[in-house]
Design an enzyme around this catalytic site. Structure first.
Site, short mmCIF file in Angstrom:
data_model
loop_
_atom_site.label_atom_id
_atom_site.label_comp_id
_atom_site.label_asym_id
_atom_site.label_seq_id
_atom_site.Cartn_x
_atom_site.Cartn_y
_atom_site.Cartn_z
CG ASN A 92 -2.16 0.92 0.95
OD1 ASN A 92 -2.52 1.20 -0.20
ND2 ASN A 92 -2.77 1.39 2.00
CE1 TYR A 141 3.23 5.03 8.27
CE2 TYR A 141 4.32 5.61 10.33
CZ TYR A 141 3.53 5.96 9.25
OH TYR A 141 3.04 7.24 9.16
N1 LIG Z 1 -1.72 10.70 12.27
C1 LIG Z 1 -0.43 11.01 12.48
O1 LIG Z 1 -0.07 11.50 13.56
C2 LIG Z 1 0.58 10.78 11.38
C3 LIG Z 1 1.94 10.94 11.69
C4 LIG Z 1 2.88 10.77 10.68
C5 LIG Z 1 2.47 10.48 9.39
N2 LIG Z 1 1.15 10.32 9.11
C6 LIG Z 1 0.75 10.01 7.72
O2 LIG Z 1 -0.29 10.91 7.34
C7 LIG Z 1 -1.20 10.27 6.46
C8 LIG Z 1 -2.61 10.43 6.99
O3 LIG Z 1 -2.69 9.91 8.30
P1 LIG Z 1 -4.09 9.78 9.04
O4 LIG Z 1 -3.82 9.65 10.48
O5 LIG Z 1 -5.00 10.84 8.54
O6 LIG Z 1 -4.55 8.35 8.48
P2 LIG Z 1 -6.03 7.81 8.21
O7 LIG Z 1 -5.96 6.32 8.30
O8 LIG Z 1 -7.02 8.53 9.05
O9 LIG Z 1 -6.29 8.22 6.70
C9 LIG Z 1 -5.74 7.52 5.61
C10 LIG Z 1 -6.81 7.46 4.53
O10 LIG Z 1 -6.25 6.82 3.38
C11 LIG Z 1 -7.21 5.94 2.83
N3 LIG Z 1 -6.46 4.91 2.10
C12 LIG Z 1 -5.50 4.08 2.59
N4 LIG Z 1 -5.04 3.29 1.62
C13 LIG Z 1 -5.70 3.62 0.48
C14 LIG Z 1 -5.64 3.18 -0.86
N5 LIG Z 1 -4.81 2.19 -1.25
N6 LIG Z 1 -6.45 3.76 -1.78
C15 LIG Z 1 -7.29 4.77 -1.41
N7 LIG Z 1 -7.41 5.22 -0.16
C16 LIG Z 1 -6.61 4.65 0.78
C17 LIG Z 1 -7.99 5.40 4.03
O11 LIG Z 1 -9.28 4.95 3.67
C18 LIG Z 1 -8.03 6.65 4.93
O12 LIG Z 1 -9.19 7.42 4.70
C19 LIG Z 1 -0.71 8.83 6.33
O13 LIG Z 1 0.03 8.74 5.14
C20 LIG Z 1 0.16 8.63 7.55
O14 LIG Z 1 1.16 7.67 7.33
C21 LIG Z 1 0.20 10.45 10.08
#
Ligand SMILES: NC(=O)c1ccc[n+]([C@@H]2O[C@H](COP(=O)([O-])OP(=O)(O)OC[C@H]3O[C@@H](n4cnc5c(N)ncnc54)[C@H](O)[C@@H]3O)[C@@H](O)[C@H]2O)c1
Length: 325
Positions: A92, A141
């Site tokens: 993914n 990750y």
């Molecule tokens: N939340 C944090 O504190 C944090 C910290 C560092 C990095 N990140 C990065 O930020 C991004 C968003 O994080 P988040 O907490 O909002 O995550 P989240 O899980 O709330 O949102 C991710 C979204 O991506 C969609 N998704 C995943 N794989 C998919 C695919 N193959 N095709 C289409 N849609 C897909 C999911 O349905 C979801 O809505 C991610 O890339 C995560 O790695 C988040």
């Protein structure tokens, strides 16, 4: 600009979409909804339910909407799960992301903002962490996010792609419409507030014998609106150059215990805790140096105080006691 936001139905993506629209941009959200929530998507945005592996739809969406730039947030992001199921993360976060980049290249879309992570650094040798510090992830990750950053570097050389990779520390807080609602939830602030709201019995503190003032781990929290605004600033450099930026508030950070104590004050409720063993690969302190993005892009966090961050998340939870269900 016309922006495609992948993962725009997720926690951070929904706020990024909101901020883009508030700033006068047009936004198309592409999300499979396998984790996110349809109702989190701002009604002003166009929504396409599709997976990143669906190349045909990606090309259609990019062309039909005359997309200028992509903000790529769709990913899997559970550290523990990535250790148990690395294949899922390579598929993914890396392979599906490549699919997106190839569709962009074929459609002549050359601007890209990437959601990277502090997990690319692994166990840092010093604090605060700067962008030039060594990267040595301790889990798949972080490894897949770092690998994707390397892909971006080589795509820039070969195909002229311009990118900004934003290494987020801990996103937290909420807007009036959008808050954090993950299943499973692994992030401290929503967990603590769910205890305060009576949805959980207690919250685990993983280790209270770290070499910090109160023995619990210290982390850098960034309000999701400040994080979202950095994406808009990052879009502005892509005519000229690519860059990697840390995104945290810096300073001293906040300990797990400080988060719990502040949540008790903000909510006025008791929050039960249990002490659990340390988790493997959890560094005692993780704090970003955000000097680079402050100096180069003029980014300035508005909501960096912990009570303000927690208050916004609590207000959202009280207004949405069942989240997006
Ligand atoms: N939340 C944090 O504190 C944090 C910290 C560092 C990095 N990140 C990065 O930020 C991004 C968003 O994080 P988040 O907490 O909002 O995550 P989240 O899980 O709330 O949102 C991710 C979204 O991506 C969609 N998704 C995943 N794989 C998919 C695919 N193959 N095709 C289409 N849609 C897909 C999911 O349905 C979801 O809505 C991610 O890339 C995560 O790695 C988040």
């Amino acid at each position: 600009m016309r922006i495609l936001v992948t993962g725009g139905a997720g926690y951070i993506g929904s706020v990024v979409t909101e901020e883009l629209l508030n700033d006068g941009h047009e936004a198309v959200v592409l999300d499979s909804l396998y984790k996110g929530h349809r109702s989190a998507v701002d009604p002003r945005a166009r929504f396409v339910q599709a997976d990143l592996t669906d190349s045909e739809t990606l090309r259609e969406v990019l062309k039909q909407n005359h997309i200028d730039a992509v903000i790529h947030m769709a990913a899997d992001s559970l550290v523990g799960e990535s250790v148990d199921q690395p294949a899922k993360y390579y598929r993914n976060n890396l392979a599906a992301g490549l699919n997106l980049l190839d569709a962009m290249r074929d459609c002549g879309v050359g601007k890209f903002v990437f959601s990277s992570t502090a997990a690319t650094y692994g166990e840092p040798e010093k604090q605060p962490i700067t962008e030039t510090d060594p990267t040595d992830p301790t889990n798949p990750y972080g490894e897949t996010k770092l690998a994707f950053e390397r892909v971006l570097h080589w795509y820039e050389g070969a195909y002229g792609l311009r990118y900004a990779s934003l290494r987020y520390f801990n996103a937290a807080g909420a807007t009036e419409r959008c808050g954090e609602w993950h299943d499973p939830e692994t992030h401290l602030i929503p967990l603590v507030l769910q205890v305060a709201a009576g949805r959980r019995i207690d919250v685990a503190v993983y280790g209270n014998d770290y070499p910090t003032a109160d023995g619990t781990c210290i982390r850098d929290y960034i309000h999701v609106v400040d994080l979202a605004r950095a994406h808009i600033l990052a879009l502005g450099i892509l005519d000229e150059r690519s860059a990697i930026y840390n995104l945290g508030c810096g300073g001293e950070g906040y300990s797990v215990q400080a988060v719990i104590d502040t949540a008790r004050e903000v909510t006025g409720r008791d929050i039960a805790t249990t002490v659990a063993p340390r988790r493997a690969g959890d560094p005692s302190v993780l704090i970003a140096s955000s000097e680079k993005i402050r100096n180069e892009l003029g980014w300035q966090p508005e909501f960096q105080d912990l009570p303000v961050i927690i208050q916004s998340a609590w207000r959202w939870l009280m207004a949405h006691p069942r989240g997006y269900e």
